[in-house]
Write a protein that holds these residues in place. Structure first.
Motif, PDB file in Angstrom:
ATOM      1  N   GLY A 278       0.835  -1.363   0.121  1.00 53.10           N
ATOM      2  CA  GLY A 278      -0.038  -0.006  -0.067  1.00 53.10           C
ATOM      3  C   GLY A 278       0.768   1.254   0.135  1.00 53.10           C
ATOM      4  N   ALA A 279       1.742   1.263   0.857  1.00 58.93           N
ATOM      5  CA  ALA A 279       2.784   2.262   0.710  1.00 58.93           C
ATOM      6  C   ALA A 279       3.525   2.443  -0.450  1.00 58.93           C
ATOM      7  N   ALA A 280       3.967   1.450  -1.266  1.00 61.49           N
ATOM      8  CA  ALA A 280       4.604   1.645  -2.408  1.00 61.49           C
ATOM      9  C   ALA A 280       3.602   2.187  -3.713  1.00 61.49           C
ATOM     10  N   VAL A 281       2.220   1.635  -3.403  1.00 59.24           N
ATOM     11  CA  VAL A 281       1.519   2.047  -4.631  1.00 59.24           C
ATOM     12  C   VAL A 281       0.932   3.566  -4.488  1.00 59.24           C
ATOM     13  N   ALA A 282       0.739   3.990  -3.070  1.00 60.29           N
ATOM     14  CA  ALA A 282       0.574   5.131  -2.712  1.00 60.29           C
ATOM     15  C   ALA A 282       1.708   6.129  -3.194  1.00 60.29           C
ATOM     16  N   TYR A 283       3.150   6.079  -2.999  1.00 62.12           N
ATOM     17  CA  TYR A 283       4.422   6.566  -3.403  1.00 62.12           C
ATOM     18  C   TYR A 283       4.299   6.606  -4.857  1.00 62.12           C
ATOM     19  N   ALA A 284       4.010   5.461  -5.527  1.00 60.85           N
ATOM     20  CA  ALA A 284       4.105   5.404  -6.851  1.00 60.85           C
ATOM     21  C   ALA A 284       3.057   6.403  -7.632  1.00 60.85           C
ATOM     22  N   ALA A 285       1.829   6.296  -6.988  1.00 60.90           N
ATOM     23  CA  ALA A 285       0.796   7.195  -7.643  1.00 60.90           C
ATOM     24  C   ALA A 285       1.219   8.622  -7.283  1.00 60.90           C
ATOM     25  N   MET A 286       1.767   9.085  -6.139  1.00 61.99           N
ATOM     26  CA  MET A 286       1.868  10.401  -5.656  1.00 61.99           C
ATOM     27  C   MET A 286       2.897  10.805  -6.856  1.00 61.99           C
ATOM     28  N   ARG A 287       4.002  10.163  -6.884  1.00 60.66           N
ATOM     29  CA  ARG A 287       5.070  10.349  -8.087  1.00 60.66           C
ATOM     30  C   ARG A 287       4.462  10.852  -9.386  1.00 60.66           C
ATOM     31  N   LEU A 288       3.694   9.738  -9.819  1.00 61.26           N
ATOM     32  CA  LEU A 288       3.113   9.882 -11.264  1.00 61.26           C
ATOM     33  C   LEU A 288       1.992  10.596 -11.487  1.00 61.26           C
ATOM     34  N   GLY A 289       1.427  11.074 -10.216  1.00 61.53           N
ATOM     35  CA  GLY A 289       0.229  11.846 -10.370  1.00 61.53           C
ATOM     36  C   GLY A 289      -1.128  11.319 -10.528  1.00 61.53           C
TER      37      GLY A 289
ATOM     38  N   GLY B 293      -0.293  10.652   0.625  1.00 62.34           N
ATOM     39  CA  GLY B 293      -1.661  11.490   0.060  1.00 62.34           C
ATOM     40  C   GLY B 293      -2.568  10.352  -0.269  1.00 62.34           C
ATOM     41  N   ALA B 294      -2.474   9.264  -0.037  1.00 59.09           N
ATOM     42  CA  ALA B 294      -3.458   8.243  -0.587  1.00 59.09           C
ATOM     43  C   ALA B 294      -5.070   8.196   0.262  1.00 59.09           C
ATOM     44  N   GLU B 295      -5.972   7.725  -0.194  1.00 60.28           N
ATOM     45  CA  GLU B 295      -7.254   7.468   0.667  1.00 60.28           C
ATOM     46  C   GLU B 295      -6.856   6.141   1.553  1.00 60.28           C
ATOM     47  N   LEU B 296      -6.929   6.253   2.894  1.00 56.71           N
ATOM     48  CA  LEU B 296      -6.561   4.809   3.511  1.00 56.71           C
ATOM     49  C   LEU B 296      -7.895   4.272   4.214  1.00 56.71           C
ATOM     50  N   VAL B 297      -8.142   3.030   3.974  1.00 62.12           N
ATOM     51  CA  VAL B 297      -9.299   2.534   4.555  1.00 62.12           C
ATOM     52  C   VAL B 297      -8.703   1.282   5.189  1.00 62.12           C
TER      53      VAL B 297
END
Length: 313
Positions: free
Chosen positions: A84-95, A118-122
């Protein structure tokens, strides 16, 4: 041997330069087991715990986001924390937008990291399997792109780039010890090496997913307990990685929670490496003596994650 899957050395080699701008080439540290109170033995530690987002998972996350079209609804992932942290980081970097589902067992350090990107966390459900179901429901209702932590071709290819990097760093090794949860990491690495070195899986006794799969000849449900349950307890290994493991992973070793804690403490006390339980599991196999190298064997250990609370040390 022929690779029994579509996760090939060629795909991994082609992907590596694409994710290179976004991932670190992590360092290698050679230690002597005499420094840990054991018989002298040189062991190379590949410190993927120093990767962006705190674990190797950034490789698979960027591969997914660069290889697959991302809709306006963004991406969604289920995770014990590191994916989850990795996907959130990659999404942040790639917009891109990211929504991450995690179980209640996920530690605060991992939740804080996901939120920080900056991800939505559930948060919900006792274990990873329940978070996965919730994430699948979310993807179905919103159209978000689902990024599986281990049972996804792009994830395996991305993690395989770590095998390429290890070979570049350590061309002379005979044996590599790798911790296993769902098997995306060892699957990708084993696909890269394709039988050219000995690869040993290491799992917690409380979550023997690959061990049970080897016994059964196919992925089967296993217990999902123990100190590393947030990262190494997905219930069963991935269907995509299992043929690769059958072909190229020599065996799975089980380590106890006490072994893992001892490895965490030893890495911190002797070399000031901070590792979460799952990240220290492979080193635990060497420190505890559950893996016994042959004379002259060149051994490398993957330290794969560092998302834990420093106060625990």
């Amino acid at each position: 041997m022929t690779n029994p899957s579509t996760i090939t050395r060629e795909r991994i080699a082609a992907m590596e330069p694409r994710i290179r701008p976004y991932v670190r080439h992590t360092p290698v540290l050679r230690v002597d087991m005499a420094d840990f109170g054991k018989a002298p033995l040189a062991v190379d530690l590949k410190l993927e715990c120093l990767q962006h987002s705190g674990s190797f998972k950034a490789r698979g996350a960027f591969t997914n986001l660069l290889e697959r079209p991302v809709p306006a609804a963004g991406v969604v992932a289920a995770s014990g924390g590191n994916h989850g942290a990795a996907v959130a980081y990659a999404a942040m970097r790639l917009g891109h937008k990211a929504t991450i589902f995690v179980p209640e067992v996920s530690p605060p350090a991992k939740l804080a990291r996901i939120r920080g990107y900056g991800a939505e966390l559930v948060v919900g459900g006792a274990r990873y399997a329940e978070a996965l179901t919730a994430s699948e429901d979310f993807a179905a209702s919103t159209g978000a792109l689902q990024i599986h932590a281990f049972n996804q071709e792009e994830t395996l290819v991305g993690q395989g780039t770590l095998g390429l990097e290890i070979e570049a760093d350590l061309p002379e090794i005979d044996t590599l010890l790798v911790a296993v949860g769902g098997g995306g990491l060892i699957g990708g690495i084993a696909a890269w090496f394709a039988g050219r070195i000995r690869i040993i899986a290491v799992e917690p006794e409380g979550a023997p997913t690959l061990y049970r799969a080897f016994e059964a000849g196919r992925p089967v449900d296993a217990p999902a307990e123990g100190i590393a349950a947030d990262s190494l307890a997905p219930k069963r290994v991935g269907e995509m990685m299992f043929p690769i493991a059958e072909a190229y992973v020599e065996r799975s070793l089980l380590v106890s929670d006490d072994d893992i804690v001892a490895a965490q403490r030893a890495l911190w006390d002797r070399v000031r490496i901070m590792s979460e339980p799952g990240g220290a599991a492979a080193f635990a196999a060497v420190l505890s003596g559950r893996y016994q190298p042959s004379p002259g064997e060149r051994v490398a250990v993957l330290v794969c994650g560092s998302n834990t609370d420093p106060a625990k040390f």
